[in-house]
Design an enzyme around this catalytic site. Structure first.
Site, short mmCIF file in Angstrom:
data_model
loop_
_atom_site.label_atom_id
_atom_site.label_comp_id
_atom_site.label_asym_id
_atom_site.label_seq_id
_atom_site.Cartn_x
_atom_site.Cartn_y
_atom_site.Cartn_z
N SER A 125 75.84 53.77 37.16
CA SER A 125 75.57 53.33 35.73
C SER A 125 76.63 52.27 35.43
O SER A 125 77.71 52.23 36.12
CB SER A 125 76.02 54.61 34.86
OG SER A 125 76.42 54.16 33.65
N TYR A 150 81.41 62.76 32.61
CA TYR A 150 80.41 62.28 33.16
C TYR A 150 80.43 60.77 33.88
O TYR A 150 79.85 60.38 35.15
CB TYR A 150 79.25 61.92 32.11
CG TYR A 150 77.92 60.97 32.55
CD1 TYR A 150 77.04 61.43 33.38
CD2 TYR A 150 78.06 59.72 32.11
CE1 TYR A 150 75.94 60.68 33.55
CE2 TYR A 150 77.16 58.67 32.33
CZ TYR A 150 76.06 59.23 33.11
OH TYR A 150 75.17 58.46 33.67
N LYS A 154 80.08 59.37 38.20
CA LYS A 154 79.35 57.96 38.85
C LYS A 154 80.48 57.32 39.77
O LYS A 154 80.11 56.83 40.61
CB LYS A 154 78.82 57.55 37.73
CG LYS A 154 77.53 58.10 36.91
CD LYS A 154 76.37 58.40 37.85
CE LYS A 154 75.38 59.00 37.23
NZ LYS A 154 74.65 59.71 38.33
N1 UFG Z 1 73.35 54.52 18.78
C1 UFG Z 1 73.39 54.85 17.47
N2 UFG Z 1 72.69 55.86 16.82
C2 UFG Z 1 72.37 56.77 17.79
C3 UFG Z 1 72.34 56.62 19.13
C4 UFG Z 1 72.75 55.55 19.81
O1 UFG Z 1 73.71 53.78 16.76
O2 UFG Z 1 71.93 57.50 17.17
C5 UFG Z 1 73.89 53.20 19.42
C6 UFG Z 1 75.23 53.48 20.33
O3 UFG Z 1 76.25 53.48 19.52
C7 UFG Z 1 75.19 52.35 21.34
C8 UFG Z 1 73.76 52.06 21.37
O4 UFG Z 1 72.83 52.58 20.16
O5 UFG Z 1 75.83 51.18 20.65
C9 UFG Z 1 73.07 52.66 22.45
O6 UFG Z 1 73.45 54.03 22.63
P1 UFG Z 1 72.85 55.18 23.86
O7 UFG Z 1 73.39 56.57 23.51
O8 UFG Z 1 71.31 55.07 23.70
O9 UFG Z 1 73.26 54.48 25.17
P2 UFG Z 1 74.97 54.34 25.79
O10 UFG Z 1 74.71 52.61 25.86
O11 UFG Z 1 75.72 54.88 24.84
O12 UFG Z 1 74.53 55.33 26.95
C10 UFG Z 1 74.03 54.87 28.17
C11 UFG Z 1 73.56 56.10 28.82
C12 UFG Z 1 74.58 56.52 29.47
C13 UFG Z 1 75.23 55.72 30.33
C14 UFG Z 1 75.68 54.37 29.38
C15 UFG Z 1 76.38 53.31 30.10
O13 UFG Z 1 73.03 57.19 27.88
O14 UFG Z 1 74.22 57.71 30.30
O15 UFG Z 1 74.75 53.93 28.70
O16 UFG Z 1 76.84 52.42 29.33
F1 UFG Z 1 76.35 56.17 30.93
#
Ligand code: UFG
Length: 336
Positions: A125, A150, A154
């Site tokens: 990741s 988590y 990785k």
């Molecule tokens: N976000 C929102 N509202 C929500 C969900 C997400 O604003 O309800 C925002 C988050 O703050 C972030 C973006 O949307 O800025 C993407 O969020 P995600 O949760 O979809 O993805 P992440 O980038 O946080 O996480 C993903 C994977 C993880 C991995 C990570 C690596 O889910 O497993 O990328 O950066 F580790």
């Protein structure tokens, strides 16, 4: 025909990868414990490819079951997806994350050594980079101490694989995914989040269909173009194909190191608001959203420099953001 073991093969990325493996002429053996998937996915894979993969419902934490699987199955390569993946949950259940994500990895590597299986692809990741110093993120970027158990699984996972490759002449490739989204064009397979979605796209589609009242956007005071956080959203089918490219590199002995790692992203960073606007445009839906506090552990911006993966693996993303959002919406409609 090469036999490829896919652990977590009924999950989101796993199921799309199984379909692409079949299309590339590999014979697939799926292992999954069904902790975050359902057995129906097997039939849905068959609807797409016409081939039902061999399936073993098996918990990889059970060492004797893993030994039994390897003793009775001919395997030429392994793509290892099976893992817990909820960042927030991992903070509350670290030992379960270490037991599942690290324990199963070690057991599989031990069996590879025992049975002289050389080729291994690992789901890593971009979380290993934390908030990168330089954007877009290249593989030269230093990894940072993980912000969650988590993320640590990785990082530690990659280190365990490096040690095993050096000691036992294994060949491995870690793929450091950015943000996988979307569903298969057929809409037979896609992402099936359990409970309240943690990730942006399923939260958006569930809100648009009326299962959730509104999307909470976590922060609009980041140092980005519009204040919302920036990510690199890659279509899951493109990501699946990157696994075939990586596996083929190992099977054809084209790798130059016994351990290689690649960023898998589109190279484009998009803000949460840009995603919301694109979703509304592509699906002609109006999305309710509100801005709330930042989410703990989120980085400001992460997007890939994908030069290495495109040149070495001869892979490149083919699908657009619109394709991904449209398919995610079709998938949501089909499953509601
Ligand atoms: N976000 C929102 N509202 C929500 C969900 C997400 O604003 O309800 C925002 C988050 O703050 C972030 C973006 O949307 O800025 C993407 O969020 P995600 O949760 O979809 O993805 P992440 O980038 O946080 O996480 C993903 C994977 C993880 C991995 C990570 C690596 O889910 O497993 O990328 O950066 F580790």
């Amino acid at each position: 025909m090469k036999n490829i073991l896919v652990t977590g093969g009924l999950g989101f990325i796993g199921s799309h990868t199984v379909v692409e493996l079949q299309a590339s002429g590999y014979r697939v053996i799926v292992v999954d414990d069904l902790s975050n998937s359902t057995v129906d996915v097997l039939e849905n894979i068959e609807k797409i490819s016409g081939i039902k993969p061999d399936f073993h419902q098996l918990d990889l934490r059970n060492k004797s079951d893993v030994q039994q699987l390897f003793a009775t199955t001919s395997i030429d390569g392994i793509i290892h997806f099976a893992a817990f993946k909820a960042v927030g949950e991992s903070v509350h259940k670290p030992l379960e994350y270490y037991e599942n994500n690290i324990g199963s990895l070690v057991y599989i590597l031990q069996e590879m050594v025992k049975h002289n299986i050389k080729n291994f692809i690992f789901s890593s990741s971009c979380t290993v980079y934390g908030q990168a110093e330089t954007l877009p993120i290249t593989e030269l970027e230093k990894t940072k101490p993980a912000l969650s158990p988590y993320g640590n699984t990785k990082q530690v996972g990659e280190e365990i694989i490096i040690d095993a490759c050096n000691a036992h002449q294994l060949n491995a490739i870690s793929l450091r995914y950015f943000n996988p989204i979307g569903a298969h064009d057929s809409i037979h397979i896609g992402e099936l989040p359990l409970g309240v979605p943690q990730n942006l796209i399923p939260y958006i589609t569930q809100t648009a269909i009326g299962l959730r009242d509104e999307l909470s956007i976590f922060g609009n005071d980041y140092d980005t173009k519009d204040g919302t956080a920036v990510r690199d959203y890659i279509h899951v089918v493109d990501l699946a194909k990157a696994h075939i490219a990586a596996l083929t590199r190992l099977v054809n002995k084209e790798n130059t190191e016994n351990y290689e790692y690649y960023n898998v992203g589109t190279g484009t960073g998009l803000s949460v608001l840009e995603i919301v606007e694109s979703f509304e445009r592509v699906t002609e839906q109006k999305l309710n959203y509100t801005i709330v506090e930042r989410r703990k552990g989120d980085v400001t911006a992460a997007f890939a420099d994908n030069t290495l993966v495109t040149s070495k693996l001869k892979w490149q993303p083919e699908k657009s953001l619109d394709d991904a959002l449209r398919s995610a919406w079709e998938w949501q409609k089909k499953n509601t």
